[in-house]
Motif scaffolding. Structure first.
Motif, PDB file in Angstrom:
ATOM      1  N   VAL A   1      -4.338   7.735  -6.087  1.00 14.54           N
ATOM      2  CA  VAL A   1      -3.667   6.688  -6.848  1.00 14.54           C
ATOM      3  C   VAL A   1      -4.769   5.792  -7.408  1.00 14.54           C
ATOM      4  CG1 VAL A   1      -1.981   4.829  -6.837  1.00 14.54           C
ATOM      5  CG2 VAL A   1      -1.681   6.779  -5.300  1.00 14.54           C
ATOM      6  N   LYS A   2      -5.005   5.899  -8.698  1.00 12.69           N
ATOM      7  CA  LYS A   2      -6.158   5.238  -9.300  1.00 12.69           C
ATOM      8  C   LYS A   2      -6.137   3.724  -9.105  1.00 12.69           C
ATOM      9  CE  LYS A   2      -7.855   9.044 -11.160  1.00 12.69           C
ATOM     10  NZ  LYS A   2      -9.156   9.619 -10.767  1.00 12.69           N
ATOM     11  N   SER A   3      -4.959   3.121  -9.177  1.00 12.52           N
ATOM     12  CA  SER A   3      -4.856   1.669  -9.045  1.00 12.52           C
ATOM     13  C   SER A   3      -3.621   1.313  -8.223  1.00 12.52           C
ATOM     14  CB  SER A   3      -4.770   0.999 -10.420  1.00 12.52           C
ATOM     15  OG  SER A   3      -5.955   1.213 -11.168  1.00 12.52           O
ATOM     16  N   ILE A   4      -3.846   0.676  -7.086  1.00 14.90           N
ATOM     17  CA  ILE A   4      -2.765   0.172  -6.242  1.00 14.90           C
ATOM     18  C   ILE A   4      -2.809  -1.350  -6.341  1.00 14.90           C
ATOM     19  CG2 ILE A   4      -1.773   0.144  -3.924  1.00 14.90           C
ATOM     20  CD1 ILE A   4      -3.413   2.687  -3.329  1.00 14.90           C
ATOM     21  N   ASP A   5      -1.840  -1.915  -7.043  1.00 14.71           N
ATOM     22  CA  ASP A   5      -1.841  -3.346  -7.338  1.00 14.71           C
ATOM     23  C   ASP A   5      -0.937  -4.102  -6.370  1.00 14.71           C
ATOM     24  OD1 ASP A   5      -3.428  -2.828  -9.568  1.00 14.71           O
ATOM     25  OD2 ASP A   5      -1.700  -2.590 -10.889  1.00 14.71           O
TER      26      ASP A   5
ATOM     27  N   GLY B   1       0.811  -1.207   0.000  1.00 19.18           N
ATOM     28  CA  GLY B   1       0.000   0.000   0.000  1.00 19.18           C
ATOM     29  C   GLY B   1       0.842   1.253   0.000  1.00 19.18           C
ATOM     30  N   MET B   2       0.165   2.371   0.221  1.00 20.67           N
ATOM     31  CA  MET B   2       0.839   3.667   0.205  1.00 20.67           C
ATOM     32  C   MET B   2       1.315   4.108   1.583  1.00 20.67           C
ATOM     33  SD  MET B   2       1.009   5.065  -2.812  1.00 20.67           S
ATOM     34  CE  MET B   2       1.105   6.820  -2.441  1.00 20.67           C
ATOM     35  N   ASP B   3       0.858   3.451   2.658  1.00 18.37           N
ATOM     36  CA  ASP B   3       1.000   4.065   3.976  1.00 18.37           C
ATOM     37  C   ASP B   3       1.484   3.106   5.055  1.00 18.37           C
ATOM     38  OD1 ASP B   3      -0.100   6.797   3.319  1.00 18.37           O
ATOM     39  OD2 ASP B   3      -1.790   5.548   2.704  1.00 18.37           O
ATOM     40  N   ASN B   4       2.649   2.542   4.854  1.00 22.46           N
ATOM     41  CA  ASN B   4       3.300   1.731   5.892  1.00 22.46           C
ATOM     42  C   ASN B   4       4.803   1.940   5.730  1.00 22.46           C
ATOM     43  OD1 ASN B   4       4.257  -0.177   7.690  1.00 22.46           O
ATOM     44  ND2 ASN B   4       2.896  -1.806   6.997  1.00 22.46           N
ATOM     45  N   TYR B   5       5.374   2.756   6.610  1.00 19.31           N
ATOM     46  CA  TYR B   5       6.744   3.231   6.422  1.00 19.31           C
ATOM     47  C   TYR B   5       7.472   3.296   7.761  1.00 19.31           C
ATOM     48  CZ  TYR B   5      10.427   6.689   5.444  1.00 19.31           C
ATOM     49  OH  TYR B   5      11.610   7.345   5.339  1.00 19.31           O
ATOM     50  N   ALA B   6       8.793   3.097   7.706  1.00 20.64           N
ATOM     51  CA  ALA B   6       9.709   3.344   8.830  1.00 20.64           C
ATOM     52  C   ALA B   6       9.481   2.409  10.011  1.00 20.64           C
ATOM     53  CB  ALA B   6       9.634   4.802   9.300  1.00 20.64           C
TER      54      ALA B   6
END
Length: 420
Positions: free
Chosen positions: A352-356, A204-209
């Motif tokens: 983000v139109k498509s997160i694959d 995904g876009m939101d798992n960091y550090a």
């Protein structure tokens, strides 16, 4: 920048304490880690808690502070920094005790130099550089490497090592993300197996550090920052800016003959979960799965056949919706985070139109666990073999669900608020 401080006995409910370590003449207090010095190697006393962190001023240097009251207060070591440096390309020390070589091991990120330094010490004060790890990533020629974590796993009677590295930019989609390498560590050098890197903790876009705790026995408990530097300063939250992911327990699993990291939500979630409610499999039907006025978070568990494509839609009465597509033939899951999911105008990088993501399953039936909160959706396939974490900002929590395509079974349970 300082170190905040919170404690928990169950990984779900957290007690906030006063700020633990504040900036000093060496600069701000950047990321790091803490260890328990069981045998008094540093001379501050048996079982002293020692924090190791980056002092970020005119340069990034490494410092320590110690606590003799279980972390409530810290005293800086008088001879900081313990590792001197003259640039901003050395940070985020993660330290652990390596029993085989009888020394402390520190991993340090090199930022834009795209590498990890490995250092060794017998007393946490005097350090020797042992090696560097670098790996060519042709599709990501200019990214920052940050927040490393070198951890071991027992798998089929063998010890395997995994090196976590957060990157920004250069994440799986854009911006921030966490990749990993699998290999061996001999007390001085980490050597990665030949694989098609990068491998990703989360798609995904939101798992960091995220890094792991060092005092959880054989469990590797991981907590990530649920945000992305592409829009972190613009998201429509108040009075806070971010949250953390649900805690995950990292495990080594086999997929198509190769090892991958799975990251299921920790078992402690059971302590705040209510009873399951089951729903019948009626194609194209829309279920009101929770009471949006009283239930503030929930878990959906869906078992769906992979003999045809399917669409899962989470929605609310305002027609905000998050659409999740399952491509059965290509074994792929796609989440559409766009203008329909809720607020999105705050940043053009957020949409983000498509997160694959790959389904990472060998089964003919896909098990999905979907954890939905007020502003986040965390999707796990096959007990965490695939993880996708995304922020969303609907006008109210998604309280309805519809499924079309293949046959499925579904159950839902509310999750109690940890702030109640």
């Amino acid at each position: 920048m300082s170190w905040g401080h919170a404690t928990s006995t169950d990984l779900m409910h957290w007690t906030e304490h006063p700020v633990a370590i504040t900036r000093d003449e060496l600069g701000d207090v950047f990321s790091g880690s803490a260890v328990i010095d069981k045998y008094n190697t540093a001379g501050f006393g048996n079982d002293t808690m020692i924090a190791i962190f980056t002092s970020a001023g005119s340069a990034q240097q490494q410092s320590i502070a110690y606590s003799i009251d279980d972390g409530l207060t810290f005293t800086r070591y008088e001879n900081n920094p313990i590792i001197k440096n003259d640039n901003d390309l050395q940070r985020d020390p993660k330290v652990f005790w390596h029993e085989e070589s009888k020394q402390w091991i520190m991993c340090l990120a090199q930022g834009w130099k795209m590498g990890i330094e490995i250092w060794g010490s017998t007393d946490l004060k005097n350090w020797n550089k042992l090696s560097e790890f670098k790996h060519d990533l042709p599709d990501r020629p200019k990214i920052q490497w940050e927040c490393p974590d070198l951890i071991s796993f027992e798998y089929n009677g063998e010890k395997k090592w995994v090196l976590l590295v957060s990157v920004n930019p250069g994440g799986y989609i854009i911006g921030s993300g966490t990749m990993y390498f699998i290999g061996d560590f001999d007390g001085k050098r980490f050597t990665a197996e030949e694989r098609n890197y990068p491998l990703w903790i989360d798609y995904g876009m939101d798992n960091y550090a995220g890094v792991t705790w060092g005092n959880t026995g054989d469990r590797r408990v991981f907590l990530g920052w649920m945000n992305n530097w592409e829009y972190a300063e613009k998201i429509p939250n108040s009075p806070w800016r971010s949250a953390m992911t649900l805690p995950r327990e990292l495990k080594l699993k086999e997929l198509n003959g190769e090892l991958i990291i799975s990251s299921p939500v920790v078992k402690e979630i059971e302590g705040i979960a209510k009873k399951w409610n089951k729903f019948e499999s009626i194609n194209d039907s829309k279920f009101r799965i929770i009471n949006g006025k009283t239930d503030k978070a929930y878990q959906v568990q869906l078992n769906i056949e992979l003999n045809k494509d399917s669409i899962i839609t989470l929605s609310n009465s305002k027609d905000d919706k998050l659409i999740i597509e399952i491509d059965a033939s290509n074994r792929k899951l796609t989440t559409h985070r766009d203008e329909k999911t809720g607020q999105s105008e705050f940043s053009d990088k957020y949409v983000v139109k498509s997160i694959d993501a790959p389904l990472n399953t060998e089964s003919s039936t896909l098990k999905l666990d979907i954890y939905v909160d007020q502003s986040s959706v965390e999707i796990l396939s096959d007990d965490g073999r695939m993880s996708m974490t995304n922020l969303v900002f609907p006008s109210s929590i998604y309280d309805s669900l519809s499924v079309s395509g293949a046959k499925y079974t579904i159950k839902v349970r509310p999750i109690k608020s940890i702030h109640a």
